[in-house]
Write an enzyme that holds these catalytic residues in place. Structure first.
Site, PDB file in Angstrom:
ATOM      1  N   VAL A 144       0.823  -1.210   0.000  1.00 58.17           N
ATOM      2  CA  VAL A 144       0.000   0.000   0.000  1.00 58.17           C
ATOM      3  C   VAL A 144       0.864   1.270   0.000  1.00 58.17           C
ATOM      4  O   VAL A 144       0.332   2.377  -0.078  1.00 58.17           O
ATOM      5  CB  VAL A 144      -0.971   0.047   1.207  1.00 58.17           C
ATOM      6  CG1 VAL A 144      -1.974  -1.076   1.125  1.00 58.17           C
ATOM      7  CG2 VAL A 144      -0.219   0.028   2.519  1.00 58.17           C
ATOM      8  N   LYS A 173       3.792   1.725   2.317  1.00 60.37           N
ATOM      9  CA  LYS A 173       4.340   2.064   3.639  1.00 60.37           C
ATOM     10  C   LYS A 173       5.763   2.612   3.547  1.00 60.37           C
ATOM     11  O   LYS A 173       6.112   3.571   4.239  1.00 60.37           O
ATOM     12  CB  LYS A 173       4.323   0.827   4.545  1.00 60.37           C
ATOM     13  CG  LYS A 173       2.940   0.326   4.904  1.00 60.37           C
ATOM     14  CD  LYS A 173       3.003  -0.812   5.902  1.00 60.37           C
ATOM     15  CE  LYS A 173       3.759  -2.013   5.388  1.00 60.37           C
ATOM     16  NZ  LYS A 173       3.095  -2.654   4.225  1.00 60.37           N
ATOM     17  N   LYS A 185      13.033  -0.481  10.236  1.00 60.18           N
ATOM     18  CA  LYS A 185      12.201  -1.566   9.701  1.00 60.18           C
ATOM     19  C   LYS A 185      12.488  -2.822  10.521  1.00 60.18           C
ATOM     20  O   LYS A 185      13.513  -3.482  10.316  1.00 60.18           O
ATOM     21  CB  LYS A 185      12.533  -1.804   8.221  1.00 60.18           C
ATOM     22  CG  LYS A 185      11.703  -2.899   7.563  1.00 60.18           C
ATOM     23  CD  LYS A 185      10.340  -2.410   7.159  1.00 60.18           C
ATOM     24  CE  LYS A 185       9.574  -3.494   6.391  1.00 60.18           C
ATOM     25  NZ  LYS A 185       8.292  -3.016   5.870  1.00 60.18           N
ATOM     26  N   GLY A 221       3.557  -5.676   5.888  1.00 59.46           N
ATOM     27  CA  GLY A 221       2.219  -6.137   5.533  1.00 59.46           C
ATOM     28  C   GLY A 221       1.154  -5.402   6.329  1.00 59.46           C
ATOM     29  O   GLY A 221       1.256  -4.206   6.580  1.00 59.46           O
TER      30      GLY A 221
END
Length: 234
Positions: free
Chosen positions: A13, A15, A37, A118
């Site tokens: 999407v 991120k 991350k 995710g």
């Protein structure tokens, strides 16, 4: 605000793009910003060289020198759910290690942006007992939600916000990513904001990642909210 998550309603999407945009825009305010991350998957090959897209984006577009060894906790070669990618390499994800890394970064930088993997319920262990959402809850950090503007986003976004609200996680705002200004997309955004009138930013569909270098978020209600929280806490 100085420390928060960027989470998505799904995979792909945007991120990483949003994390990178927020990093750059906050750096322009004179803040020392560190993206982090916790888990990344999917090694990318370019000729004889290999890299991971997420942390490579941070490094490429940061306006400040980054501590590369602390950009992420785990990197797994397979482009798959973290639990499965780790399993393929005979590893297990230690969530306490991730939380410790986050706390260490928080003691060093003005702003730490933790990018999820995710959606919220992505499993981090083989048995599916620990998810990304569990780590977010334990971190006690607020979140920025990244979602699409296309068909299906209303359901995905409202479910994500419901899961966060149920666990008393503070939502700083929403980023609507990939907006092409169609009538349907405009209505999708309005419908979501009717349910949850949060600060937000709308980002158009960027045809090339290099456009990140020129894109500004400073006039959005989301960015104003972030700056307000940073000022209050500091």
């Amino acid at each position: 605000m100085p420390y928060f998550w960027v989470v998505g309603t799904d995979t792909d999407v945007g991120k990483t793009m949003v994390t990178t945009l927020l990093m750059r825009n906050l750096q322009k305010q004179g803040l020392r910003v560190m993206p982090y991350k916790p888990v990344q998957t999917g090694e990318v090959f370019n000729g004889e060289q290999s890299f991971y897209y997420d942390t490579a984006m941070y490094e490429k577009y940061s306006l400040q020198s980054l501590d590369l060894k602390n950009l992420n906790g785990y990197s797994f070669k397979e482009a798959a759910s973290p639990h499965f990618a780790a399993q393929l390499e005979g590893q297990q994800i230690d969530t306490q290690r991730l939380l410790s890394q986050m706390q260490q970064l928080q003691s060093t930088y003005d702003v730490v942006i933790c990018e999820g993997a995710g959606g919220l319920f992505v499993p981090l262990d083989t048995y599916g007992k620990t998810t990304l959402l569990d780590v977010i809850v334990q971190s006690k950090l607020p979140v920025v939600v990244v979602t699409r503007t296309a068909l299906g986003t209303i359901n995905h976004t409202l479910l994500t916000l419901e899961a966060l609200n149920k666990r008393n996680i503070d939502v700083l705002g929403i980023v609507f990513n990939g907006h092409t200004e169609s009538e349907m997309e405009q209505d999708n955004i309005q419908m979501i904001l009717q349910h949850h009138p949060l600060p937000f930013a709308t980002i158009p569909k960027l045809e090339d990642p290099s456009q990140i270098a020129e894109y500004a978020l400073r006039d959005t209600s989301l960015f104003e909210r972030l700056l307000k929280h940073e000022t209050i806490i500091n």
